[in-house]
Scaffold this motif. Structure first.
Motif, mmCIF file in Angstrom:
data_model
loop_
_atom_site.group_PDB
_atom_site.id
_atom_site.type_symbol
_atom_site.label_atom_id
_atom_site.label_comp_id
_atom_site.label_asym_id
_atom_site.label_seq_id
_atom_site.Cartn_x
_atom_site.Cartn_y
_atom_site.Cartn_z
ATOM 1 N N MET A 1 -1.235 2.324 14.010
ATOM 2 C CA MET A 1 -0.473 1.526 13.053
ATOM 3 C C MET A 1 -0.812 1.966 11.633
ATOM 4 O O MET A 1 -1.972 2.084 11.264
ATOM 5 C CB MET A 1 -0.795 0.034 13.218
ATOM 6 C CG MET A 1 -0.051 -0.853 12.235
ATOM 7 S SD MET A 1 -0.433 -2.609 12.458
ATOM 8 C CE MET A 1 0.348 -2.908 14.052
ATOM 9 N N ASP A 2 0.202 2.232 10.824
ATOM 10 C CA ASP A 2 -0.013 2.608 9.428
ATOM 11 C C ASP A 2 -0.315 1.359 8.607
ATOM 12 O O ASP A 2 0.326 0.317 8.764
ATOM 13 C CB ASP A 2 1.236 3.300 8.876
ATOM 14 C CG ASP A 2 1.463 4.650 9.528
ATOM 15 O OD1 ASP A 2 0.836 5.621 9.084
ATOM 16 O OD2 ASP A 2 2.266 4.714 10.475
ATOM 17 N N ARG A 3 -1.297 1.497 7.709
ATOM 18 C CA ARG A 3 -1.748 0.351 6.932
ATOM 19 C C ARG A 3 -1.851 0.722 5.454
ATOM 20 O O ARG A 3 -2.140 1.871 5.103
ATOM 21 C CB ARG A 3 -3.117 -0.130 7.413
ATOM 22 C CG ARG A 3 -3.211 -0.424 8.886
ATOM 23 C CD ARG A 3 -4.563 -1.016 9.246
ATOM 24 N NE ARG A 3 -5.670 -0.168 8.827
ATOM 25 C CZ ARG A 3 -6.952 -0.564 8.793
ATOM 26 N NH1 ARG A 3 -7.260 -1.809 9.139
ATOM 27 N NH2 ARG A 3 -7.905 0.265 8.414
ATOM 28 N N LEU A 4 -1.633 -0.257 4.617
ATOM 29 C CA LEU A 4 -1.841 -0.153 3.181
ATOM 30 C C LEU A 4 -3.111 -0.920 2.847
ATOM 31 O O LEU A 4 -3.157 -2.145 3.007
ATOM 32 C CB LEU A 4 -0.633 -0.747 2.446
ATOM 33 C CG LEU A 4 -0.691 -0.809 0.920
ATOM 34 C CD1 LEU A 4 -0.628 0.581 0.322
ATOM 35 C CD2 LEU A 4 0.458 -1.660 0.389
ATOM 36 N N ILE A 5 -4.153 -0.215 2.429
ATOM 37 C CA ILE A 5 -5.417 -0.838 2.058
ATOM 38 C C ILE A 5 -5.433 -0.968 0.539
ATOM 39 O O ILE A 5 -5.409 0.035 -0.182
ATOM 40 C CB ILE A 5 -6.621 -0.013 2.542
ATOM 41 C CG1 ILE A 5 -6.566 0.155 4.063
ATOM 42 C CG2 ILE A 5 -7.922 -0.677 2.115
ATOM 43 C CD1 ILE A 5 -7.645 1.078 4.621
ATOM 44 N N VAL A 6 -5.462 -2.186 0.055
ATOM 45 C CA VAL A 6 -5.349 -2.458 -1.372
ATOM 46 C C VAL A 6 -6.747 -2.485 -1.995
ATOM 47 O O VAL A 6 -7.524 -3.395 -1.749
ATOM 48 C CB VAL A 6 -4.623 -3.798 -1.616
ATOM 49 C CG1 VAL A 6 -4.492 -4.063 -3.111
ATOM 50 C CG2 VAL A 6 -3.260 -3.799 -0.938
ATOM 51 N N LEU A 7 -7.059 -1.488 -2.807
ATOM 52 C CA LEU A 7 -8.364 -1.443 -3.467
ATOM 53 C C LEU A 7 -8.383 -2.326 -4.708
ATOM 54 O O LEU A 7 -9.380 -2.984 -4.996
ATOM 55 C CB LEU A 7 -8.720 -0.005 -3.843
ATOM 56 C CG LEU A 7 -8.838 1.001 -2.698
ATOM 57 C CD1 LEU A 7 -9.264 2.355 -3.234
ATOM 58 C CD2 LEU A 7 -9.800 0.521 -1.629
ATOM 59 N N GLY A 8 -7.298 -2.317 -5.480
ATOM 60 C CA GLY A 8 -7.238 -3.104 -6.701
ATOM 61 C C GLY A 8 -5.812 -3.407 -7.079
ATOM 62 O O GLY A 8 -4.876 -2.733 -6.640
ATOM 63 N N THR A 9 -5.636 -4.437 -7.923
ATOM 64 C CA THR A 9 -4.283 -4.921 -8.229
ATOM 65 C C THR A 9 -4.050 -5.203 -9.711
ATOM 66 O O THR A 9 -2.999 -5.729 -10.071
ATOM 67 C CB THR A 9 -4.013 -6.225 -7.447
ATOM 68 O OG1 THR A 9 -5.005 -7.200 -7.814
ATOM 69 C CG2 THR A 9 -4.057 -5.999 -5.948
ATOM 70 N N GLY A 10 -5.021 -4.886 -10.578
ATOM 71 C CA GLY A 10 -4.918 -5.292 -11.971
ATOM 72 C C GLY A 10 -4.472 -4.189 -12.906
ATOM 73 O O GLY A 10 -4.468 -3.006 -12.576
ATOM 74 N N THR A 11 -4.123 -4.589 -14.110
ATOM 75 C CA THR A 11 -3.762 -3.641 -15.170
ATOM 76 C C THR A 11 -5.033 -3.035 -15.770
ATOM 77 O O THR A 11 -6.139 -3.264 -15.292
ATOM 78 C CB THR A 11 -2.954 -4.341 -16.274
ATOM 79 O OG1 THR A 11 -3.764 -5.394 -16.838
ATOM 80 C CG2 THR A 11 -1.675 -4.936 -15.722
ATOM 81 N N ALA A 12 -4.859 -2.294 -16.858
ATOM 82 C CA ALA A 12 -5.969 -1.521 -17.419
ATOM 83 C C ALA A 12 -7.109 -2.386 -17.947
ATOM 84 O O ALA A 12 -8.277 -2.014 -17.817
ATOM 85 C CB ALA A 12 -5.458 -0.603 -18.523
ATOM 86 N N ILE A 13 -6.797 -3.525 -18.547
ATOM 87 C CA ILE A 13 -7.835 -4.269 -19.265
ATOM 88 C C ILE A 13 -8.270 -5.540 -18.547
ATOM 89 O O ILE A 13 -8.875 -6.424 -19.148
ATOM 90 C CB ILE A 13 -7.378 -4.610 -20.695
ATOM 91 C CG1 ILE A 13 -6.070 -5.423 -20.675
ATOM 92 C CG2 ILE A 13 -7.206 -3.337 -21.521
ATOM 93 C CD1 ILE A 13 -5.667 -5.944 -22.040
ATOM 94 N N VAL A 14 -8.004 -5.625 -17.254
ATOM 95 C CA VAL A 14 -8.439 -6.802 -16.503
ATOM 96 C C VAL A 14 -9.955 -6.791 -16.317
ATOM 97 O O VAL A 14 -10.595 -5.736 -16.323
ATOM 98 C CB VAL A 14 -7.759 -6.861 -15.116
ATOM 99 C CG1 VAL A 14 -6.263 -7.070 -15.251
ATOM 100 C CG2 VAL A 14 -8.060 -5.609 -14.302
ATOM 101 N N THR A 15 -10.525 -7.979 -16.146
ATOM 102 C CA THR A 15 -11.946 -8.113 -15.839
ATOM 103 C C THR A 15 -12.182 -8.856 -14.533
ATOM 104 O O THR A 15 -13.290 -8.831 -13.999
ATOM 105 C CB THR A 15 -12.683 -8.856 -16.974
ATOM 106 O OG1 THR A 15 -12.092 -10.159 -17.153
ATOM 107 C CG2 THR A 15 -12.597 -8.071 -18.272
ATOM 108 N N ARG A 16 -11.139 -9.506 -13.993
ATOM 109 C CA ARG A 16 -11.307 -10.290 -12.768
ATOM 110 C C ARG A 16 -10.609 -9.661 -11.561
ATOM 111 O O ARG A 16 -10.734 -10.156 -10.442
ATOM 112 C CB ARG A 16 -10.821 -11.724 -12.998
ATOM 113 C CG ARG A 16 -11.742 -12.469 -13.960
ATOM 114 C CD ARG A 16 -11.396 -13.935 -14.088
ATOM 115 N NE ARG A 16 -10.260 -14.148 -14.984
ATOM 116 C CZ ARG A 16 -9.869 -15.341 -15.425
ATOM 117 N NH1 ARG A 16 -10.519 -16.430 -15.034
ATOM 118 N NH2 ARG A 16 -8.853 -15.463 -16.255
ATOM 119 N N TYR A 17 -9.858 -8.585 -11.777
ATOM 120 C CA TYR A 17 -9.320 -7.763 -10.697
ATOM 121 C C TYR A 17 -9.831 -6.338 -10.915
ATOM 122 O O TYR A 17 -10.172 -5.950 -12.038
ATOM 123 C CB TYR A 17 -7.790 -7.715 -10.711
ATOM 124 C CG TYR A 17 -7.086 -9.042 -10.612
ATOM 125 C CD1 TYR A 17 -7.460 -10.009 -9.683
ATOM 126 C CD2 TYR A 17 -5.995 -9.316 -11.429
ATOM 127 C CE1 TYR A 17 -6.793 -11.217 -9.592
ATOM 128 C CE2 TYR A 17 -5.311 -10.530 -11.346
ATOM 129 C CZ TYR A 17 -5.722 -11.474 -10.429
ATOM 130 O OH TYR A 17 -5.053 -12.670 -10.344
#
Length: 283
Positions: A1-17
């Motif tokens: 099964m092909d999977r998408l593993i999400v390492l990060g989701t934030g923009t450049a200047i985020v501190t909580r993602y």
């Protein structure tokens, strides 16, 4: 099964993602897309119990810090393992030529000589052109220039499984030529800097970014089955992003909406995705 593993989701200047980055996993190997903003890519590999020896292919979209700098750490880790005989085979990084020149320059400055010696021997920087197709693992990948107004940036359309298609647009709104890639697409991966209702707070258009509204409308117009929204702010919606982004996207889009957290996996077998957010879970 092909999977998408999400390492990060934030923009450049985020501190909580973490900054936006992901892995496509076909069960045998990893295809890494962007490298987060720095050393935290090593942290995510450790926290998510990912195997460095399964990473042999990567793609870098553009020169900005939140995408480029983590890839230097990736190269350093792999070079280190090569030097000590802990990594078999080669590692290939795809990108446009100006970007690869930047990678080489930084690596020459930052890597130890015996690590840098792996460049071009077993760490290969491979230039891709606008519209060029490559076979990466068992994926058929077509790269395209998104015509960024900031820094030259490439994205891709990817074929996997039996007739499945995934389109990733980088961290800017889809250009007109890029939208043609959405024909018969099962998945669209798109940036959504903030809620449309909060555009006056975050001013995404000043940075050539989108709100939730724009990619949702595009996905609806092209009949995309699954829409992933990420590369977002971490202030006004923090703690409620999944709920708020999904709610707003539903105003414009009738398909499956995915607003992942850092560290989630999404199954790309959309037969498992009978409703919004089903199929995501922590590693």
């Amino acid at each position: 099964m092909d999977r998408l593993i999400v390492l990060g989701t934030g923009t450049a200047i985020v501190t909580r993602y973490y900054n936006t980055s992901f892995i496509l996993d076909n069960g045998e190997g990893y295809f890494l897309v962007d490298g987060l903003g720095g050393r935290e890519v090593l942290t995510q590999f450790q926290e998510l119990n990912l195997d460095w020896t399964k990473l042999h292919h990567a793609f870098l979209t553009h020169n900005h810090t939140d995408h480029l700098l983590g890839m230097i750490w990736v190269i350093r880790m792999i070079a280190y393992q090569m030097v000590w005989g802990k990594y078999d085979g080669d590692f290939t990084l795809f990108g446009h030529q100006e970007l690869l020149d930047s990678v080489r320059c930084i690596c020459k400055i930052c890597l130890q000589p015996r690590e840098f010696a792996m460049m071009d021997q077993r760490i290969l920087l491979v230039c891709v052109m606008d519209g060029e197709s490559r076979k990466i693992m068992d994926y058929d990948v077509t790269f395209f220039d998104i015509r960024s107004k900031k820094d030259r940036q490439f994205a891709f359309a990817l074929r996997y499984g039996i007739g499945k298609k995934l389109v990733f647009f980088g961290d800017e709104p889809p250009c007109e030529s890029g939208k043609s890639q959405l024909l018969d697409a099962d998945w669209m991966l798109a940036e959504a800097f903030c809620l449309y209702d909060e555009r006056h707070i975050h001013t995404p258009y000043d940075y050539h970014h989108s709100t939730v509204k724009e990619p949702s409308e595009i996905a609806e117009a092209y009949g995309v089955k699954n829409l992933v929204l990420w590369h977002s702010e971490d202030t006004t919606t923090y703690g409620r992003r999944k709920e708020l982004y999904s709610e707003e996207s539903k105003r414009y889009y009738r398909g499956n909406i995915w607003v992942p957290d850092d560290g989630e996996i999404i199954s790309l077998d959309d037969t498992a995705n009978d409703s919004n957010q089903l199929g995501t879970f922590n590693i």
